[in-house]
Structures are given as structure tokens and as C-alpha cells.
Design an enzyme around this catalytic site. Structure first.
Site, short mmCIF file in Angstrom:
data_model
loop_
_atom_site.label_atom_id
_atom_site.label_comp_id
_atom_site.label_asym_id
_atom_site.label_seq_id
_atom_site.Cartn_x
_atom_site.Cartn_y
_atom_site.Cartn_z
N THR A 132 77.52 20.91 47.73
CA THR A 132 77.92 21.16 48.61
C THR A 132 77.80 22.16 49.21
OG1 THR A 132 79.71 23.16 47.37
CG2 THR A 132 80.30 20.67 47.42
N ASP A 176 70.18 23.62 43.04
CA ASP A 176 71.00 23.35 41.66
C ASP A 176 69.87 21.37 41.46
OD1 ASP A 176 73.17 22.65 43.41
OD2 ASP A 176 73.80 23.36 41.33
N HIS A 186 73.41 34.47 66.53
CA HIS A 186 74.09 35.71 66.30
C HIS A 186 74.14 36.68 65.01
CE1 HIS A 186 76.50 34.06 69.68
NE2 HIS A 186 75.89 34.22 69.78
N CYS A 246 72.87 23.42 46.38
CA CYS A 246 73.47 22.86 46.26
C CYS A 246 74.59 21.40 46.27
CB CYS A 246 73.71 23.77 45.05
SG CYS A 246 75.30 24.74 46.31
N HIS A 274 75.06 40.88 69.06
CA HIS A 274 75.30 40.93 67.62
C HIS A 274 74.28 41.68 66.20
CE1 HIS A 274 76.94 37.29 69.65
NE2 HIS A 274 75.16 37.79 70.49
C1 RB5 Z 1 77.43 20.84 40.59
O1 RB5 Z 1 78.38 20.14 39.98
C2 RB5 Z 1 78.00 21.69 41.97
O2 RB5 Z 1 79.42 22.07 41.26
C3 RB5 Z 1 77.50 22.47 42.53
O3 RB5 Z 1 76.32 21.60 43.09
C4 RB5 Z 1 77.67 22.94 43.75
O4 RB5 Z 1 78.72 22.06 44.65
C5 RB5 Z 1 78.49 24.14 43.60
O5 RB5 Z 1 79.19 25.09 44.64
#
Ligand code: RB5
Length: 153
Positions: A66, A7, A97, A64, A132
């Protein structure tokens, strides 16, 4: 072929990982995004994961902000085992695993040098099978059970 997608929060890191892997000779299919314009991460996770489950791509990399949302979305796709990794040991274990066929990274969490090492550790590792395999099979039994309960519809 390795599928990659992000994203807006992962766009910068996606570009760096794509360049890094291409330079190493890996064939890459980029599912976007192409800018930092805001998008919804499930909309990218879905085509990347479908390319893995339908065999077009062998593995997938999702990024993304996080890595959390995109890994959650990926793990809703039947047949996907996505591992959110922020260190090299977890990345290696995710393959050895858990036979993770998708790795997720947080573009706002880790630097690009660490991200490259994480991806490398995952790509170079091999699934160990044996006990596994039994555990991975049980993940798929859970998937089938949910489907049977009609919870996916
Ligand atoms: C986008 O702002 C953010 O929420 C997305 O990139 C991600 O971190 C969501 O888990």
C-alpha cells in the site's frame, strides 16, 4: 544517486520503476528485495533512508503493498520526509512544499504507468523554500524535541 527499495508487495513495481529511471539515465542504487519472498518493510525502509540521510543517495523511492507501512517506517528515520503519493499533484507538492526526500508508492494500489508519472513529477519538481522552509524547519524541531524526550531510545 537515487535509492530504491521495496518489500515483496512492491517488488514488481520496484523493478519497473528501476528500469524506467535507468533508461532515463538516472543512477540508481537498489536496496532490494530481489524476489516476492515475504520480508518486513521496515528492514528495507531503514537502509534506503540511511543512504539518504548520510548523503550517499540524494533521494529515495520506497514501495510496499500500500505504501503505508514503508512510509511510516521511513518517517521514523531522523531527517527523512517521506510522502506516500498516489497522484501526480501530490507528488509535485511533496517536493515543492514539503521537500520530501523520499517518495512512497503502493505497488498493489497504483498501476505502473501512473507510478512512473508520479515519480517523474516528484523528481522534476523543485522545493520552493520561503514559508515552506519555515514549516519544514518546524518538522525538524519536532524531531529534535522527541529525541530530547528520550522517546527514540
Ligand atoms: C505486506 O503484505 C503488506 O502488508 C505490505 O506490503 C504493506 O502494504 C504494508 O503497509
Amino acid at each position: 544517486m537515487i535509492a530504491i527499495g521495496s518489500d515483496h508487495g512492491g517488488f514488481g513495481l520496484k523493478e519497473e520503476i528501476k528500469k524506467y529511471l535507468s533508461e532515463q539515465g538516472y543512477p540508481i542504487k537498489d536496496f532490494g528485495v530481489e524476489s516476492t519472498a515475504s520480508v518486513d518493510y521496515p528492514d528495507v525502509a531503514h537502509p534506503v533512508c540511511m543512504s539518504v540521510v548520510n548523503g550517499e543517495c540524494e533521494k529515495g523511492i520506497l514501495i510496499c503493498g500500500t505504501g503505508i507501512g514503508i512510509s511510516m517506517a521511513a518517517n521514523k528515520v531522523h531527517g527523512i520526509r517521506a510522502a506516500l503519493c498516489g497522484d501526480c499533484f501530490s507528488a509535485r507538492m511533496a517536493k515543492e512544499h514539503n521537500n520530501a526526500n523520499v517518495i512512497a508508492l503502493g505497488g498493489r494500489v497504483i498501476g505502473s504507468d501512473l507510478a512512473k508519472e508520479i515519480v517523474n513529477a516528484w523528481l522534476k519538481a523543485e522545493f520552493q523554500g520561503g514559508r515552506h522552509q519555515n514549516r519544514v524547519n518546524k518538522i525538524h524541531i519536532l524531531e529534535e524535541k522527541r529525541k530530547g524526550e528520550g522517546k527514540d531510545e
